[in-house]
Write an enzyme that holds these catalytic residues in place. Structure first.
Site, PDB file in Angstrom:
ATOM      1  N   ALA A   1       0.922  -1.236   0.228  1.00  0.00           N
ATOM      2  CA  ALA A   1      -0.022  -0.050  -0.096  1.00  0.00           C
ATOM      3  C   ALA A   1       1.356   1.064   0.172  1.00  0.00           C
ATOM      4  O   ALA A   1       1.706   1.445   0.600  1.00  0.00           O
ATOM      5  CB  ALA A   1      -0.721   0.133   1.593  1.00  0.00           C
ATOM      6  N   SER A   2       0.185   1.928  -0.489  1.00  0.00           N
ATOM      7  CA  SER A   2       1.317   3.756  -0.144  1.00  0.00           C
ATOM      8  C   SER A   2       1.406   4.654   0.351  1.00  0.00           C
ATOM      9  O   SER A   2       2.841   4.925   0.567  1.00  0.00           O
ATOM     10  CB  SER A   2       0.598   4.190  -1.779  1.00  0.00           C
ATOM     11  OG  SER A   2       0.964   3.779  -3.250  1.00  0.00           O
TER      12      SER A   2
END
Length: 210
Positions: A9-10
């Site tokens: 995930a960013s």
């Protein structure tokens, strides 16, 4: 052959493990069990991802990298994507994604089965390149729209910077007041330890020892 799942995930506020159960079920449907899971919260637009590099280093010849979508593996520019592909090719690592049915063959026998097998591998490689390019374009488009929106808001005097997640902060504050540890708060609120530390500082709570 080992199946190694990669989850990304960013930001630290996002749940990188969101798709873990789904990938485990998918592997089981293909007759496999995931041998190792590598999780990190890093941008897909950079190769500076410790867990991804750890996965490649740990992998044996012919292992499979399982991802939910190709954009979880890479939103890289062309040069970095080519470099990553070279790293994968050095160990003959196959990428399997639920969005690419032709990639499922890597979960079957990795031995060559002739002309049809060669064609499928070529098609799969082209699809990987196409989806990686689409993921990069999506990343660049979102960054451009974000920059344009910020520029417009600034020109109109409406830009106030990144807003805080007030609801989550209230939950964290409540849990901290109840005396829960950072780990307990993190597991309950699904947030980063840095956010907990920020809220604790605002509340003037004692910071947790590192």
């Amino acid at each position: 052959m080992f199946v190694r799942a990669y989850l990304r995930a960013s930001t630290k506020e996002q749940d990188a493990q969101r798709a873990r159960a789904e990938l485990e079920q998918f592997a089981a449907e293909q007759g496999h069990k995931i041998a190792a899971v590598y999780v990190e919260n890093e941008s897909g637009a950079t190769l500076k991802r410790p867990r991804l590099m750890e996965l490649i280093n740990d992998a044996h010849e012919g292992d499979v990298i399982l991802v939910e979508q190709i954009d979880r593996l890479a939103r890289l520019n062309h040069e970095d994507w080519e470099y990553l592909k070279r790293l994968l090719a050095e160990k003959n690592l196959a990428v399997v994604s639920k969005e690419i049915p032709t990639s499922y063959m890597a979960l079957q026998s990795r031995e060559s089965t002739g002309f049809t097998d060669a064609i499928l591998r070529s098609v799969n490689a082209m699809l990987l390149d196409m989806l990686a390019a689409v993921a990069r374009k999506d990343y660049e488009d979102r960054r451009r729209r974000q920059s344009q929106g910020i520029a417009k808001a600034k020109s109109e005097g409406r830009y106030t910077g990144r807003s805080k997640d007030h609801d989550k902060r209230r939950i964290i504050a409540s849990l901290l007041r109840q005396g829960l540890s950072y780990t307990e708060v993190q597991n309950t609120a699904k947030c980063s330890r840095q956010l907990i530390a920020n809220v604790a500082k605002e509340l003037k709570c004692p910071t947790e020892a590192s």
